[in-house]
Motif scaffolding. Structure first.
Motif, short mmCIF file in Angstrom:
data_model
loop_
_atom_site.label_atom_id
_atom_site.label_comp_id
_atom_site.label_asym_id
_atom_site.label_seq_id
_atom_site.Cartn_x
_atom_site.Cartn_y
_atom_site.Cartn_z
N SER A 168 37.58 42.28 44.74
CA SER A 168 37.98 41.09 44.93
C SER A 168 39.57 41.04 44.46
O SER A 168 40.52 40.84 45.13
CB SER A 168 37.42 40.08 44.28
OG SER A 168 38.08 38.76 44.38
N PHE A 169 39.89 41.66 43.27
CA PHE A 169 41.27 41.66 42.79
C PHE A 169 41.99 42.73 43.50
O PHE A 169 43.41 42.43 43.92
CB PHE A 169 41.11 42.11 41.35
CG PHE A 169 41.22 41.03 40.37
CD1 PHE A 169 41.01 39.74 40.90
CD2 PHE A 169 41.21 41.02 39.07
CE1 PHE A 169 40.93 38.71 39.96
CE2 PHE A 169 40.80 39.84 38.24
CZ PHE A 169 40.97 38.78 38.59
N SER A 198 42.66 33.63 46.25
CA SER A 198 41.29 33.21 46.09
C SER A 198 40.56 33.79 45.30
O SER A 198 39.67 33.46 44.64
CB SER A 198 40.38 32.92 47.33
OG SER A 198 40.19 34.14 47.96
N SER A 199 40.91 35.02 44.79
CA SER A 199 39.96 35.96 43.91
C SER A 199 40.36 35.59 42.51
O SER A 199 39.41 35.79 41.81
CB SER A 199 40.49 37.54 44.12
OG SER A 199 41.88 37.51 44.05
N ILE A 215 46.89 36.03 40.69
CA ILE A 215 47.49 34.69 40.08
C ILE A 215 47.85 35.13 38.49
O ILE A 215 47.05 35.26 37.72
CB ILE A 215 46.59 33.59 39.95
CG1 ILE A 215 46.04 33.30 41.65
CG2 ILE A 215 47.20 32.17 39.64
CD1 ILE A 215 46.93 32.70 42.48
N PHE A 216 49.13 34.93 38.06
CA PHE A 216 49.30 35.19 36.88
C PHE A 216 49.13 33.99 35.89
O PHE A 216 49.33 33.07 36.28
CB PHE A 216 51.01 35.42 36.62
CG PHE A 216 51.26 35.56 35.16
CD1 PHE A 216 50.97 36.81 34.64
CD2 PHE A 216 52.11 34.48 34.55
CE1 PHE A 216 51.53 36.85 33.16
CE2 PHE A 216 52.57 34.73 33.18
CZ PHE A 216 52.14 35.71 32.69
N LEU A 261 40.13 28.87 30.72
CA LEU A 261 39.60 30.19 30.74
C LEU A 261 40.05 30.86 32.01
O LEU A 261 40.24 30.38 32.97
CB LEU A 261 38.00 30.10 30.78
CG LEU A 261 37.25 31.23 30.91
CD1 LEU A 261 37.52 31.94 29.52
CD2 LEU A 261 35.77 31.12 31.14
N TYR A 262 40.63 32.00 31.83
CA TYR A 262 41.36 32.93 32.91
C TYR A 262 40.94 34.27 32.84
O TYR A 262 40.78 34.71 31.56
CB TYR A 262 42.37 32.43 33.16
CG TYR A 262 43.40 32.61 32.15
CD1 TYR A 262 44.15 33.92 31.52
CD2 TYR A 262 43.61 31.62 31.17
CE1 TYR A 262 44.84 33.82 30.58
CE2 TYR A 262 44.33 31.59 29.93
CZ TYR A 262 44.96 32.83 29.54
OH TYR A 262 45.66 32.86 28.78
#
Length: 288
Positions: free
Chosen positions: A137-138, A144-145, A15-16, A22-23
């Protein structure tokens, strides 16, 4: 892993993000070659490295840090840094890049600053495991990751926060005392609605009751029992004002006091009036 093996892997968040609270942007790992150098350069996000094995140097504008297995270094956005792996035993590290409006506050809370960008974990392997799981996960590129990444980031920062606290309280007991008292106040403030006791609190926080009572009184001027009782009575006073439809029995139960008679007696002790009398006077005042 062999020190001469070269591995490099980086996976971006599927997801960009370019704004938000926070990301996580990406995660990666690298077994560097001897004398492998990055910088001097700046980044526009936070970049946290965890050293799995080997040695290296992290250099900021203020000073150079010699680091090894179990150490972490955090690069702040806009900070000019270089980092160089050892000639004999080059480091293998993992990293996570993150940003967001709340990132700076969170980092400060954990204990990292521009003047103190290092944490030493000793034999703590959980951080490395979380970073490895995040990379997997990535790499799966599931949407969902993105959520999982935030979870891993919080877990990693929570581990670091514990380490920073342990390291900062070793030299003096003053900050340790304050921290325990703060924990006690947080515990009481979040649990007062349940019929918890001081004994429950001491067991939950893992300290000796006599010791906790002594430091609490020294710091606040009140015993924990009196503090908890006053907290409950003050909350009850608020409910008596704001919730006229609740009976005093219901209010007493809502602040963790199941005995209505005891509640009434203690309320009178603090405010020289019974709960019913207090409610009546507030009601009267409102209608004048």
């Amino acid at each position: 892993m062999m020190t001469n093996a070269k591995t490099y892997q980086v996976s971006p968040n599927p997801i960009f993000h370019d704004q938000g609270a926070l990301y996580v942007l990406f995660a990666g790992e690298s077994q560097t070659s001897p004398d492998h150098r990055i910088g001097p350069k700046i980044y526009d996000y936070y970049l946290l490295h965890y050293i799995e094995s080997g040695y290296g140097q992290f250099i900021t504008e203020e000073r150079a840090y010699r680091l090894s297995q179990g150490d972490l270094f955090l690069i702040h956005p806009g900070q000019l840094v270089s980092y160089i792996s050892d000639q004999q035993q080059p480091w293998h590290y993992r990293w996570i890049a993150f940003a967001g409006q709340e990132a700076a506050t969170m980092i400060e809370k954990v204990g990292f600053t521009l003047h103190s960008p290092i944490a030493r974990t000793g034999e703590q392997e959980r951080i490395g495991t979380y970073l490895e799981q995040l990379l997997v996960s990535f790499a799966s590129q599931k949407e969902s990751s993105d959520l999982a990444a935030l979870g891993y980031l919080h877990l990693i920062l929570s581990e670091i926060s514990d380490l920073m606290i342990q390291q900062s309280v070793l030299p003096g007991t003053q900050s340790m005392t304050r921290r325990i008292v703060k924990q006690m106040i947080h515990y009481m403030s979040s649990q007062y609605a349940h019929p918890v006791s001081i004994e429950d609190m001491c067991n939950s926080l893992g300290y000796n009751r006599a010791y906790m009572s002594r430091i609490f009184k020294k710091e606040t001027g009140m015993t924990p029992i009196t503090y908890l009782l006053k907290l409950r009575i003050d909350k009850a006073r608020q409910l008596l004002r704001e919730r006229p439809e609740l009976s005093t029995q219901q209010i007493a139960a809502s602040v963790g006091l199941t005995d209505a008679l005891y509640f009434s007696k203690q309320f009178k002790r603090f405010y020289q009036v019974s709960p019913t009398g207090y409610r009546a006077s507030v009601h009267q005042y409102k209608h004048h």
